[in-house]
Write a protein that holds these residues in place. Structure first.
Motif, mmCIF file in Angstrom:
data_model
loop_
_atom_site.group_PDB
_atom_site.id
_atom_site.type_symbol
_atom_site.label_atom_id
_atom_site.label_comp_id
_atom_site.label_asym_id
_atom_site.label_seq_id
_atom_site.Cartn_x
_atom_site.Cartn_y
_atom_site.Cartn_z
ATOM 1 N N HIS A 125 0.861 -1.172 0.000
ATOM 2 C CA HIS A 125 0.000 0.000 0.000
ATOM 3 C C HIS A 125 0.907 1.234 0.000
ATOM 4 O O HIS A 125 1.954 1.227 0.651
ATOM 5 N N PRO A 126 0.546 2.293 -0.731
ATOM 6 C CA PRO A 126 1.411 3.484 -0.777
ATOM 7 C C PRO A 126 1.716 4.087 0.599
ATOM 8 O O PRO A 126 2.735 4.740 0.771
ATOM 9 N N LEU A 127 0.852 3.847 1.589
ATOM 10 C CA LEU A 127 1.086 4.386 2.925
ATOM 11 C C LEU A 127 1.671 3.354 3.892
ATOM 12 O O LEU A 127 1.826 3.636 5.077
ATOM 13 N N ALA A 128 2.000 2.159 3.385
ATOM 14 C CA ALA A 128 2.617 1.133 4.234
ATOM 15 C C ALA A 128 3.952 1.642 4.759
ATOM 16 O O ALA A 128 4.703 2.309 4.044
ATOM 17 N N GLY A 129 4.217 1.342 6.024
ATOM 18 C CA GLY A 129 5.477 1.735 6.627
ATOM 19 C C GLY A 129 5.518 3.181 7.090
ATOM 20 O O GLY A 129 6.551 3.643 7.573
ATOM 21 N N LYS A 130 4.405 3.885 6.981
ATOM 22 C CA LYS A 130 4.380 5.297 7.359
ATOM 23 C C LYS A 130 3.489 5.527 8.586
ATOM 24 O O LYS A 130 2.402 4.967 8.673
ATOM 25 N N ASP A 131 3.970 6.343 9.495
ATOM 26 C CA ASP A 131 3.141 6.812 10.599
ATOM 27 C C ASP A 131 2.254 7.926 10.049
ATOM 28 O O ASP A 131 2.712 8.748 9.241
ATOM 29 N N LEU A 132 1.007 7.949 10.469
ATOM 30 C CA LEU A 132 0.036 8.909 9.941
ATOM 31 C C LEU A 132 -0.506 9.780 11.063
ATOM 32 O O LEU A 132 -0.783 9.294 12.155
ATOM 33 N N THR A 133 -0.687 11.063 10.787
ATOM 34 C CA THR A 133 -1.283 11.980 11.749
ATOM 35 C C THR A 133 -2.621 12.450 11.199
ATOM 36 O O THR A 133 -2.709 12.842 10.030
ATOM 37 N N PHE A 134 -3.651 12.359 12.036
ATOM 38 C CA PHE A 134 -4.985 12.787 11.645
ATOM 39 C C PHE A 134 -5.504 13.850 12.596
ATOM 40 O O PHE A 134 -5.389 13.705 13.815
ATOM 41 N N ASP A 135 -6.090 14.910 12.044
ATOM 42 C CA ASP A 135 -6.934 15.829 12.795
ATOM 43 C C ASP A 135 -8.348 15.299 12.562
ATOM 44 O O ASP A 135 -8.776 15.149 11.411
ATOM 45 N N ILE A 136 -9.063 14.999 13.644
ATOM 46 C CA ILE A 136 -10.385 14.374 13.553
ATOM 47 C C ILE A 136 -11.404 15.260 14.270
ATOM 48 O O ILE A 136 -11.134 15.734 15.375
ATOM 49 N N GLU A 137 -12.556 15.448 13.632
ATOM 50 C CA GLU A 137 -13.682 16.112 14.275
ATOM 51 C C GLU A 137 -14.888 15.204 14.176
ATOM 52 O O GLU A 137 -15.304 14.811 13.079
ATOM 53 N N LEU A 138 -15.461 14.841 15.324
ATOM 54 C CA LEU A 138 -16.672 14.008 15.341
ATOM 55 C C LEU A 138 -17.869 14.916 15.076
ATOM 56 O O LEU A 138 -18.227 15.751 15.907
ATOM 57 N N VAL A 139 -18.495 14.740 13.921
ATOM 58 C CA VAL A 139 -19.622 15.560 13.496
ATOM 59 C C VAL A 139 -20.940 15.028 14.039
ATOM 60 O O VAL A 139 -21.795 15.789 14.494
ATOM 61 N N GLU A 140 -21.086 13.681 13.994
ATOM 62 C CA GLU A 140 -22.383 13.115 14.355
ATOM 63 C C GLU A 140 -22.247 11.637 14.714
ATOM 64 O O GLU A 140 -21.441 10.923 14.125
ATOM 65 N N ILE A 141 -23.023 11.192 15.687
ATOM 66 C CA ILE A 141 -23.238 9.762 15.949
ATOM 67 C C ILE A 141 -24.644 9.501 15.457
ATOM 68 O O ILE A 141 -25.609 10.113 15.929
ATOM 69 N N ILE A 142 -24.773 8.626 14.487
ATOM 70 C CA ILE A 142 -26.069 8.408 13.827
ATOM 71 C C ILE A 142 -26.899 7.389 14.585
ATOM 72 O O ILE A 142 -26.438 6.349 14.944
#
Length: 142
Positions: A125-142
């Protein structure tokens, strides 16, 4: 206030970056991503980061490669005879191709290197071997 738990359907906005700060994916300009937490629809580290969040919460999380797309595996890098490429095709580093295995499953590969008699194909996978950083905003729990 309801907190996210496995089995909840959620909608989130996110911005994914590599450790060098470059963006690899974002929901900006699109509807929020909707999925069921804990179902395997997103990478494990992303699922885990949502646990206990409340609607409106925002967080930044760094996900190690093992909890993202895994480590890059040398077994997924193969030499393919250049003579098996079509005559009218000029293989170039970075070119994306699709191959199929013995069971007929299609999968993407990227040309990693072009040698005199073979082409080195990387099916990681192109992102294999990479640490990833995410900014996450929870919009809704359905």
């Amino acid at each position: 206030m309801t907190q996210v738990k496995n089995g909840d359907r959620v909608r989130v906005h996110y911005h994914g970056r590599l450790t060098d700060g470059s963006t690899f994916d974002t929901s900006e300009g699109r509807p929020p991503l909707e999925f069921e937490v804990g179902s395997g629809q997103v990478i494990k580290g992303f699922d885990d980061a949502l646990q206990g969040m409340n609607v409106g919460d925002k967080k930044t999380v760094t996900i190690p490669a093992a909890d993202a797309y895994g480590e890059s595996s040398p077994e997924n890098v193969i030499a393919y005879p250049i003579s098996d490429f079509p005559d009218d095709m000029q293989p170039e580093v970075g070119m994306e191709l699709h191959m199929s295995d013995n069971q007929g499953n299609n999968f993407p590969v990227v040309i990693a290197e072009v040698l005199e008699d073979s082409v080195i194909l990387d099916a990681n996978h192109p992102l294999a071997g990479k640490d990833l950083t995410f900014d996450i905003e929870l919009v809704e729990i359905i």
